[in-house]
Design an enzyme around this catalytic site. Structure first.
Site, mmCIF file in Angstrom:
data_model
loop_
_atom_site.group_PDB
_atom_site.id
_atom_site.type_symbol
_atom_site.label_atom_id
_atom_site.label_comp_id
_atom_site.label_asym_id
_atom_site.label_seq_id
_atom_site.Cartn_x
_atom_site.Cartn_y
_atom_site.Cartn_z
ATOM 1 N N THR A 68 0.841 -1.187 0.000
ATOM 2 C CA THR A 68 0.000 0.000 0.000
ATOM 3 C C THR A 68 0.881 1.243 0.000
ATOM 4 O OG1 THR A 68 -0.137 -0.126 2.411
ATOM 5 C CG2 THR A 68 -1.967 -1.064 1.166
ATOM 6 N N ASP A 69 0.327 2.324 -0.507
ATOM 7 C CA ASP A 69 1.023 3.610 -0.529
ATOM 8 C C ASP A 69 0.784 4.344 0.786
ATOM 9 O OD1 ASP A 69 1.969 3.266 -3.138
ATOM 10 O OD2 ASP A 69 0.151 4.123 -4.009
ATOM 11 N N ALA A 70 1.450 5.466 0.938
ATOM 12 C CA ALA A 70 1.303 6.302 2.134
ATOM 13 C C ALA A 70 -0.166 6.662 2.338
ATOM 14 C CB ALA A 70 2.143 7.566 2.009
#
Length: 121
Positions: A68-70
């Site tokens: 997942t991204d930030a």
């Protein structure tokens, strides 16, 4: 000689485990560990490795089914890891110990012995 706490995958007691996770992404810079000049960013992978080292009494590396991204939250995120645990280890009790070590924004929903390959390695 191997360093203390490092998993010897040649050990016949070494098993692969699947961990199903849930986390609130607002406090994370994504899944993957990231180092900056002034120190590491807070990531899901970094928190898992740091907090679970004393619980499992060994250093573990997690391989997620996806990253997942930030700022992105997840529910049902699967990650695998290898560990040498006593045969008598009850995974339900271990799940409780894992959650006790994790911060409130990360939860282990379940642990299971892996059946085959997840394909994230």
């Amino acid at each position: 000689a191997r360093a203390a706490g490092v998993i010897d995958r040649r050990n016949p007691r070494c098993r692969r485990y699947w961990m199903v996770l849930s986390y609130e992404g607002g406090g994370f810079h994504g899944w993957q560990k990231q180092e900056l000049a002034d120190g590491p960013l807070r990531t899901v992978e970094g928190v898992l490795e740091e907090r679970l080292r004393p619980v499992l009494a060994q250093r573990v590396k997690f391989w997620p089914a996806g990253r997942t991204d930030a700022g992105v939250s997840a529910r049902g995120q699967v990650a695998q890891f290898d560990a040498v645990l006593p045969e008598s280890t009850a995974l339900t009790a271990l799940t409780g110990a894992v959650n006790a070590a994790l911060p409130p924004d990360v939860r282990c929903l379940s642990l299971a012995l892996a059946r085959g390959e997840m394909g994230s390695s």
